[in-house]
Design an enzyme around this catalytic site. Structure first.
Site, PDB file in Angstrom:
ATOM      1  CG  ASP A 116      -2.003   1.047   1.133  1.00  0.00           C
ATOM      2  OD1 ASP A 116      -2.450   1.329   0.010  1.00  0.00           O
ATOM      3  OD2 ASP A 116      -2.421   1.572   2.172  1.00  0.00           O
ATOM      4  CE1 TYR A 118      -0.159   9.089   4.169  1.00  0.00           C
ATOM      5  CE2 TYR A 118       2.133   9.785   4.171  1.00  0.00           C
ATOM      6  CZ  TYR A 118       0.853   9.895   4.664  1.00  0.00           C
ATOM      7  OH  TYR A 118       0.584  10.799   5.665  1.00  0.00           O
ATOM      8  CG  HIS A 123      -4.210  10.821   2.826  1.00  0.00           C
ATOM      9  ND1 HIS A 123      -5.208  10.782   3.781  1.00  0.00           N
ATOM     10  CD2 HIS A 123      -3.341   9.824   3.165  1.00  0.00           C
ATOM     11  CE1 HIS A 123      -4.962   9.814   4.640  1.00  0.00           C
ATOM     12  NE2 HIS A 123      -3.835   9.224   4.293  1.00  0.00           N
ATOM     13  NE  ARG A 132       4.837  15.122  10.576  1.00  0.00           N
ATOM     14  CZ  ARG A 132       4.249  14.397   9.625  1.00  0.00           C
ATOM     15  NH1 ARG A 132       3.810  13.195   9.911  1.00  0.00           N
ATOM     16  NH2 ARG A 132       4.118  14.876   8.395  1.00  0.00           N
ATOM     17  CD  GLU A 187      -5.573   4.752   4.935  1.00  0.00           C
ATOM     18  OE1 GLU A 187      -4.989   5.524   5.715  1.00  0.00           O
ATOM     19  OE2 GLU A 187      -4.990   3.915   4.228  1.00  0.00           O
ATOM     20  CD  GLU A 189      -5.489   2.809   0.222  1.00  0.00           C
ATOM     21  OE1 GLU A 189      -4.710   2.186  -0.525  1.00  0.00           O
ATOM     22  OE2 GLU A 189      -5.309   2.932   1.450  1.00  0.00           O
ATOM     23  CG  ASP A 221      -5.258  -0.291   3.891  1.00  0.00           C
ATOM     24  OD1 ASP A 221      -5.327  -1.503   4.148  1.00  0.00           O
ATOM     25  OD2 ASP A 221      -4.282   0.414   4.201  1.00  0.00           O
ATOM     26  NE  ARG A 225      -6.930   6.674   9.918  1.00  0.00           N
ATOM     27  CZ  ARG A 225      -6.258   6.574   8.781  1.00  0.00           C
ATOM     28  NH1 ARG A 225      -4.987   6.215   8.802  1.00  0.00           N
ATOM     29  NH2 ARG A 225      -6.860   6.810   7.622  1.00  0.00           N
ATOM     30  CD  GLN A 228      -2.075   4.707  10.813  1.00  0.00           C
ATOM     31  OE1 GLN A 228      -3.298   4.717  10.758  1.00  0.00           O
ATOM     32  NE2 GLN A 228      -1.332   5.243   9.853  1.00  0.00           N
ATOM     33  CE1 TYR A 232       4.000   8.020  12.287  1.00  0.00           C
ATOM     34  CE2 TYR A 232       2.749   7.873  14.324  1.00  0.00           C
ATOM     35  CZ  TYR A 232       3.441   8.625  13.400  1.00  0.00           C
ATOM     36  OH  TYR A 232       3.579   9.983  13.568  1.00  0.00           O
ATOM     37  CE  LYS A 241      -2.849   2.381   7.501  1.00  0.00           C
ATOM     38  NZ  LYS A 241      -3.745   3.194   6.653  1.00  0.00           N
ATOM     39  CB  THR A 245      -6.977  -4.729   2.802  1.00  0.00           C
ATOM     40  OG1 THR A 245      -6.018  -4.236   3.739  1.00  0.00           O
ATOM     41  CG2 THR A 245      -7.010  -3.806   1.594  1.00  0.00           C
ATOM     42  CB  THR A 332      -5.973   7.813   1.826  1.00  0.00           C
ATOM     43  OG1 THR A 332      -5.842   6.814   2.823  1.00  0.00           O
ATOM     44  CG2 THR A 332      -7.312   8.510   1.991  1.00  0.00           C
ATOM     45  CD  GLU A 346      -7.450  12.887   4.494  1.00  0.00           C
ATOM     46  OE1 GLU A 346      -7.010  13.759   3.713  1.00  0.00           O
ATOM     47  OE2 GLU A 346      -7.697  11.711   4.123  1.00  0.00           O
TER      48      GLU A 346
END
Length: 399
Positions: A116, A118, A123, A132, A187, A189, A221, A225, A228, A232, A241, A245, A332, A346
């Site tokens: 997968d 990104y 996104h 962040r 997600e 996709e 997917d 969260r 994750q 991560y 994840k 899927t 995504t 989001e």
């Protein structure tokens, strides 16, 4: 024009013809192609010498057929189109048409590997701002290298399969705890299915994309969260994840999307030579996300920063081999507007802004019993519209 009732004007007309695997009653799985609201039994068609594919259409999955390569894919598509448009074939073909309502759709191919990416700048920018705050939205490497992670092929499931809420470790103000995810997400996709393999130690060029990729599926997917976020760093997604899927039951062949390729966004700074694709094109797909029957977003795939050909070149640049049945997903799909995002992270801005449904209910993340359906359309020839097979799933309580 097709002689099949209801096919003309359908987004599953003769300009589409996606492949799938179906079961009717107690029969063994059979390969078919969708035309309107029917499935053409390709196993039966090959057995009757109406289509020639070296016996590959008589298998229970698409893998053997996908391994035959583009000349055979094109020849079979042309022959199926002829069978469904020339009324001279109607008497032989019509008995092989099965109403869609009478079949069970199965996972169309054995998934060899799952990767997968990104690849949406919108996104990645949104996630960067949410996770962040006060720091640059994109990490320094993002516009130089297509970021991805290696998923779990064994947990790829066909559309309609219920998804059990995952459990795992997550952070709390009191410290780490283990339990059911409380920030379960989607997600939206687009996935690419590999037909022709490559040799270990060799690279696949961006120019060879269409020689290896058989077709396209929609992908959800599912993402926990909270799990994750805790796991991560420093190695990326893992258990947040890998629990499920979902992919669509229909694989849209690349030939059906010939009119959907459009210029991809400009890339600045310039990419590394192995990622330089000419023409630099993506796909004009418009996705739609429905949450409990209400449309909440319409992500545009044409805005993706990294193209499918670049993704394929990158996942093999180190010499990793392709295998028939490999699935790689775009990551995504999100556009620049809040109404175009492909995740609820989001859409609710990290859970801070609840979605309000017409019936008065509100949501931030998925609750047990919620159903999510992702659909997509693409432009076809002569002003037609092509639909990709939908991908849907309902959340079950944790076990």
């Amino acid at each position: 024009m097709s002689w099949v009732t209801g096919a003309d004007g359908s987004p599953y007309g003769v300009t589409n013809l996606p492949y799938g695997v179906f079961r009717r009653g107690g029969q063994e799985p059979r390969i078919g192609v969708r035309i309107g609201d029917f499935v053409l039994d390709l196993a039966g068609a090959e057995a009757a010498d109406l289509v020639l594919a070296a016996g590959a259409l008589g298998r229970p999955t698409l893998n053997d057929f996908m391994a035959l390569g583009r000349p055979q894919w094109t020849a079979v598509r042309q022959r199926v189109t002829e069978l469904l448009t020339d009324s001279a074939h109607r008497s032989a073909v019509e008995p092989l048409l099965v109403p869609l309502r009478e079949v069970e759709l199965l996972l169309p191919f054995d998934v060899a590997d799952y990767v997968d990416f990104y690849s949406s700048e919108h996104h990645a920018g949104n996630v960067g701002q949410i996770f962040r705050p006060g720091q640059p939205a994109l990490l320094p490497n993002w516009k130089h290298v297509p970021i991805g992670y290696h998923g779990r092929a064994g947990t790829v499931v066909v559309s309609g399969t219920p998804v059990v809420r995952p459990c795992g470790q997550r952070a709390t103000p009191q410290g780490p705890t283990t339990g059911a995810s409380v920030r379960l997400d989607i997600e939206a996709e687009v996935g690419f299915v590999v037909g022709v393999p490559s040799q270990l130690g060799s690279r696949v060029s961006v120019a060879d994309f269409a020689d290896h990729v058989f077709g396209v599926v929609l992908v959800n997917d599912w993402s926990a969260r909270d799990i994750q976020a805790w796991e991560y760093q420093p190695l990326g997604p893992f258990l947040g994840k890998s629990f499920a899927t979902s992919v669509s039951a229909w694989v849209t062949p690349l030939d059906a999307l010939a009119d959907a390729f459009v210029p991809a966004p400009d890339q600045d700074p310039p990419v590394q030579p192995y990622l330089h694709d000419t023409p630099h094109v993506g796909l004009d797909l418009t996705l739609a996300v429905e949450w409990n029957g209400e449309r909440v977003s319409e992500p545009p795939f044409a805005t993706m920063y990294w193209t499918p050909a670049q993704q394929l070149a990158h996942l093999t640049v180190n010499g990793a081999s392709l295998r028939t049945g490999d699935l790689y997903a775009s990551g995504t799909v999100s556009g620049p507007e809040r109404s175009q995002v492909g995740s609820f992270l989001e859409l609710t801005w990290g859970g801070a802004e609840a979605v309000k449904f017409a019936g008065g209910e509100t949501r931030t993340f998925l609750e047990d019993g919620d159903t999510v359906t992702i659909t997509a359309t693409a432009p076809g020839p002569d002003g037609t519209t092509i639909a990709l097979g939908e991908v849907t799933g309902t959340i079950l309580p944790a076990r």
